[in-house]
Design a protein around this motif. Structure first.
Motif, short mmCIF file in Angstrom:
data_model
loop_
_atom_site.label_atom_id
_atom_site.label_comp_id
_atom_site.label_asym_id
_atom_site.label_seq_id
_atom_site.Cartn_x
_atom_site.Cartn_y
_atom_site.Cartn_z
N UNK A 261 -1.33 0.05 -12.19
CA UNK A 261 -1.19 1.21 -13.07
C UNK A 261 -1.94 2.41 -12.50
N UNK A 262 -3.09 2.18 -11.88
CA UNK A 262 -3.83 3.28 -11.26
C UNK A 262 -3.05 3.89 -10.11
N UNK A 263 -2.41 3.04 -9.30
CA UNK A 263 -1.59 3.56 -8.20
C UNK A 263 -0.41 4.36 -8.75
N UNK B 15 -2.94 -1.13 -1.31
CA UNK B 15 -2.05 -0.36 -0.44
C UNK B 15 -0.64 -0.51 -0.99
N UNK B 16 -0.02 0.61 -1.32
CA UNK B 16 1.28 0.55 -2.02
C UNK B 16 2.28 1.49 -1.37
N UNK B 17 3.51 1.04 -1.36
CA UNK B 17 4.64 1.87 -0.93
C UNK B 17 5.41 2.28 -2.17
N UNK B 18 5.57 3.58 -2.36
CA UNK B 18 6.19 4.12 -3.57
C UNK B 18 7.46 4.86 -3.17
N UNK B 19 8.54 4.56 -3.88
CA UNK B 19 9.82 5.23 -3.67
C UNK B 19 10.15 6.04 -4.93
N UNK C 171 9.35 9.19 -0.37
CA UNK C 171 8.62 7.95 -0.14
C UNK C 171 7.16 8.28 0.14
N UNK C 172 6.27 7.47 -0.42
CA UNK C 172 4.85 7.70 -0.21
C UNK C 172 4.09 6.41 0.04
N UNK C 173 3.05 6.49 0.86
CA UNK C 173 2.14 5.38 1.12
C UNK C 173 0.79 5.74 0.50
N UNK C 174 0.36 4.94 -0.48
CA UNK C 174 -0.86 5.23 -1.20
C UNK C 174 -1.90 4.13 -0.96
N UNK C 175 -3.15 4.54 -0.78
CA UNK C 175 -4.28 3.63 -0.69
C UNK C 175 -5.25 3.96 -1.81
N UNK C 176 -5.52 2.98 -2.66
CA UNK C 176 -6.41 3.18 -3.80
C UNK C 176 -7.51 2.13 -3.77
N UNK D 84 10.57 2.27 -7.13
CA UNK D 84 10.00 1.05 -6.54
C UNK D 84 8.52 1.27 -6.27
N UNK D 85 7.73 0.26 -6.62
CA UNK D 85 6.30 0.28 -6.33
C UNK D 85 5.92 -1.09 -5.78
N UNK D 86 5.62 -1.13 -4.48
CA UNK D 86 5.34 -2.39 -3.78
C UNK D 86 3.88 -2.41 -3.36
N UNK D 87 3.00 -3.03 -4.18
CA UNK D 87 1.57 -3.02 -3.85
C UNK D 87 1.15 -4.25 -3.05
#
Length: 240
Positions: A189-191, A122-126, A92-97, A157-160
Motif C-alpha cells: 500500500x505504501x508503494x 522493489x516494485x514495477x508499476x504499470x 511504467x515505473x520502478x519504485x524502491x521503498x 499492475x503492481x509487482x512487488x
C-alpha cells in the motif's frame, strides 16, 4: 569422470586391505601348531572383509543414489474467470521503498515487548487506462470525435519484491506468519501511494493525449475535449 574416481578409490582401498592381510600372514601371524601355508585362505577372507568394509564406507561417504533421482512435480491450474478487457499501458515505473514495521505489546500491562522489521520493497508499476470507461461522440460527416468523459489513469499492475533486511522480536512478541502478511500488505500500500504521488500519473495522461491525437490526425479526423484527459482525481485502482 566422477564414477571413474569412485571405482579407483574403491580399488585402492581393496588393494590396501589385501596388502595388510598379506603382511600380517607373512610376518606377524602367530603359529600355535606346525606352520602351514594358509596365506590363500587369509587373502580370500581379507578380500571379502575388505569388500564389505569398502562398500559400507562407499555408502557413508559418497552421496546416495536417491539424491540424484528425478523429482516429480505436479500442479493443477484452476481458471476462475476470463473476460475481455480493453486496457492500455502508457507509463511504467520502478519504485524502491523502505518500510519500517514496529509493534509493541506490554506484558502484564507494564513490561514492553517490541517486534520490528525493516523491509525493502522493489516494485514495477504499470500505469494505464481502462478504455471501456471512456465515452465519446462521433460525427462522421465532419470527421470529429468528441470526448464526453475520460477515465482517470489507473495502476494496472503492481509487482512487488520484498527483501527483509532486519528482524527483531522476542519470546513474548514474536513475528508470526500473520505479521509477515500484514507487513507485505502495508508495504504494498505504501508503494501504491508513492506511485500515485509521483509523476507517473501526469506522464500517463500526456502519453494518452499524444496517442489519441496522433491516431485521430493520422486518419484526418479532429479530436475535441482532449482536455478531459487531464481532468482526473488522484485515485487509482490496483489489483490485489
Amino acid at each position: 569422470m566422477r564414477k571413474v574416481r569412485h571405482v579407483i578409490w574403491l580399488a585402492l582401498m581393496l588393494l590396501v586391505l589385501l596388502l595388510a592381510g598379506f603382511v600380517y600372514a607373512t610376518f606377524f601371524r602367530p603359529y600355535y601348531s606346525a606352520p602351514g601355508n594358509n596365506t590363500l585362505e587369509l587373502l580370500i577372507f581379507g578380500s571379502i572383509a575388505g569388500a564389505v568394509i569398502a562398500f559400507l564406507i562407499f555408502k557413508l561417504i559418497l552421496p546416495s543414489a536417491s539424491m540424484d533421482s528425478p523429482t516429480n512435480v505436479s500442479s493443477h491450474t484452476v481458471i476462475e474467470s476470463i473476460r475481455k478487457v480493453f486496457k492500455i499501458v502508457v507509463a511504467e515505473g520502478q519504485l524502491n521503498e523502505i518500510y519500517n514495521y514496529e509493534n509493541t505489546k506490554k506484558l502484564l500491562k507494564f513490561i514492553p515487548s517490541t517486534k520490528k522489521a525493516l523491509v525493502i520493497v522493489k516494485a514495477k508499476v504499470l500505469i494505464g487506462y481502462d478504455i471501456e470507461k471512456c465515452k465519446w461522440e462521433v460525427d462522421n460527416e465532419n470527421k470529429i470525435i468528441k470526448l464526453l468523459a475520460f477515465p482517470a489513469p489507473e495502476i494496472l499492475s503492481l509487482d512487488p519484491d520484498f527483501d527483509y533486511y532486519y528482524f527483531e522480536d522476542d519470546l513474548f512478541n514474536f513475528i508470526s506468519r500473520k505479521d509477515l502478511q500484514l507487513i507485505q500488505g502495508l508495504a504494498k500500500e505504501q508503494v501504491k501511494q508513492a506511485a500515485l504521488n509521483s509523476g507517473l500519473m501526469k506522464i500517463a495522461s500526456m502519453q494518452m493525449k499524444t496517442l489519441l491525437t496522433e491516431m485521430v490526425n493520422a486518419n484526418k479526423w479532429q479530436l475535441e475535449g482532449v482536455e478531459k484527459i487531464d481532468n482526473y482525481p488522484l485515485l487509482s485502482s490496483c489489483p490485489q
